[in-house]
Scaffold this motif. Structure first.
Motif, short mmCIF file in Angstrom:
data_model
loop_
_atom_site.label_atom_id
_atom_site.label_comp_id
_atom_site.label_asym_id
_atom_site.label_seq_id
_atom_site.Cartn_x
_atom_site.Cartn_y
_atom_site.Cartn_z
N GLY A 73 0.83 -1.19 0.00
CA GLY A 73 0.00 0.00 0.00
C GLY A 73 0.87 1.24 0.00
O GLY A 73 2.02 1.22 -0.43
N CYS A 74 0.30 2.32 0.53
CA CYS A 74 0.99 3.61 0.53
C CYS A 74 0.92 4.24 1.92
O CYS A 74 0.00 3.97 2.68
CB CYS A 74 0.33 4.57 -0.46
N GLY A 75 1.88 5.10 2.20
CA GLY A 75 1.89 5.85 3.45
C GLY A 75 2.12 7.32 3.15
O GLY A 75 2.64 7.68 2.08
N ALA A 76 1.75 8.18 4.10
CA ALA A 76 1.95 9.61 3.93
C ALA A 76 2.15 10.26 5.30
O ALA A 76 1.67 9.75 6.31
CB ALA A 76 0.75 10.25 3.23
N VAL A 77 2.86 11.38 5.30
CA VAL A 77 3.07 12.19 6.50
C VAL A 77 2.61 13.60 6.18
O VAL A 77 2.95 14.15 5.13
CB VAL A 77 4.55 12.19 6.94
N ALA A 78 1.83 14.18 7.09
CA ALA A 78 1.35 15.55 6.94
C ALA A 78 1.78 16.36 8.16
O ALA A 78 1.85 15.82 9.27
CB ALA A 78 -0.17 15.57 6.81
N VAL A 79 2.06 17.63 7.95
CA VAL A 79 2.43 18.53 9.06
C VAL A 79 1.48 19.72 9.07
O VAL A 79 0.96 20.13 8.04
CB VAL A 79 3.90 19.02 8.95
N GLY A 80 1.30 20.26 10.27
CA GLY A 80 0.48 21.45 10.44
C GLY A 80 1.38 22.67 10.58
O GLY A 80 2.57 22.56 10.90
N TYR A 81 0.81 23.83 10.39
CA TYR A 81 1.59 25.06 10.47
C TYR A 81 1.91 25.44 11.91
O TYR A 81 2.73 26.29 12.16
CB TYR A 81 0.85 26.20 9.76
N ARG A 82 1.29 24.79 12.88
CA ARG A 82 1.55 25.07 14.28
C ARG A 82 2.30 23.94 14.96
O ARG A 82 2.25 23.80 16.17
CB ARG A 82 0.25 25.35 15.01
N GLU A 95 -5.73 7.85 -0.62
CA GLU A 95 -6.24 7.43 0.69
C GLU A 95 -5.19 7.66 1.78
O GLU A 95 -5.51 8.12 2.87
CB GLU A 95 -6.67 5.97 0.66
N ALA A 96 -3.94 7.36 1.49
CA ALA A 96 -2.87 7.59 2.47
C ALA A 96 -2.77 9.07 2.82
O ALA A 96 -2.65 9.44 3.99
CB ALA A 96 -1.54 7.07 1.93
N GLN A 97 -2.85 9.94 1.82
CA GLN A 97 -2.77 11.37 2.06
C GLN A 97 -3.98 11.86 2.87
O GLN A 97 -3.84 12.67 3.79
CB GLN A 97 -2.68 12.12 0.74
N ARG A 98 -5.16 11.35 2.54
CA ARG A 98 -6.37 11.74 3.28
C ARG A 98 -6.26 11.33 4.75
O ARG A 98 -6.59 12.11 5.64
CB ARG A 98 -7.59 11.09 2.63
N GLN A 99 -5.77 10.12 4.99
CA GLN A 99 -5.62 9.64 6.36
C GLN A 99 -4.58 10.47 7.13
O GLN A 99 -4.77 10.79 8.30
CB GLN A 99 -5.22 8.16 6.37
N ALA A 100 -3.48 10.82 6.48
CA ALA A 100 -2.43 11.62 7.12
C ALA A 100 -2.94 13.01 7.48
O ALA A 100 -2.70 13.51 8.59
CB ALA A 100 -1.21 11.71 6.22
N ILE A 101 -3.67 13.63 6.58
CA ILE A 101 -4.21 14.97 6.86
C ILE A 101 -5.24 14.90 7.99
O ILE A 101 -5.26 15.75 8.88
CB ILE A 101 -4.80 15.61 5.59
N GLY A 102 -6.05 13.85 8.00
CA GLY A 102 -7.02 13.68 9.09
C GLY A 102 -6.34 13.49 10.43
O GLY A 102 -6.74 14.07 11.43
N SER A 103 -5.30 12.68 10.46
CA SER A 103 -4.54 12.44 11.70
C SER A 103 -3.89 13.73 12.19
O SER A 103 -3.93 14.05 13.38
CB SER A 103 -3.48 11.37 11.43
#
Length: 122
Positions: A73-82, A95-103
């Motif tokens: 499958g795929c994985g993703a990491v998302a960061v917030g501005y804070r 789907e990986a990006q959607r899950q990372a942004i939700g987390s």
């Protein structure tokens, strides 16, 4: 007619008896303090994928950790501005990006994906 049906049944069974595809693993490492990332794909085990991802994380702060590992499958990491971050996996990139942004969004706002990777390299 019976011979034709019997032959078709045998061919159908043989067609599904091909070799099983091997699992492929990938991982993404992330440093919360420096923002560095490292990743891997197409490895035969979770351990190997994680080791390579950590090794590929060019991190002067020395706090790279495995943010996500994935198999077939795929994985993703998302960061917030804070300062918050999150990771996620899915059977495809979206789907990986959607899950990372939700987390990430559960911790902080305005998240964006900084790295995604699929286990097969795509």
């Amino acid at each position: 007619m019976k011979r034709i049906l019997a032959s078709l049944a045998v061919l159908t069974l043989l067609a599904g008896a091909g070799p099983a595809l091997a699992d492929t693993y990938g991982a993404i490492a992330y440093s919360p303090s420096s923002g560095a990332t490292g990743w891997s794909y197409a490895y035969g085990s979770r351990g190997a994928a994680e080791t390579v991802a950590r090794r590929n994380c060019d991190d002067s702060a020395n706090d790279c950790r495995i943010a996500i590992w994935f198999r077939n499958g795929c994985g993703a990491v998302a960061v917030g501005y804070r300062g918050g971050w999150g990771s996620g996996w899915g059977y495809d990139r979206r789907e990986a990006q959607r899950q990372a942004i939700g987390s990430c969004s559960r911790q902080t706002g305005s998240c964006r994906v900084i790295r995604w990777q699929c286990s097969g390299g795509e």
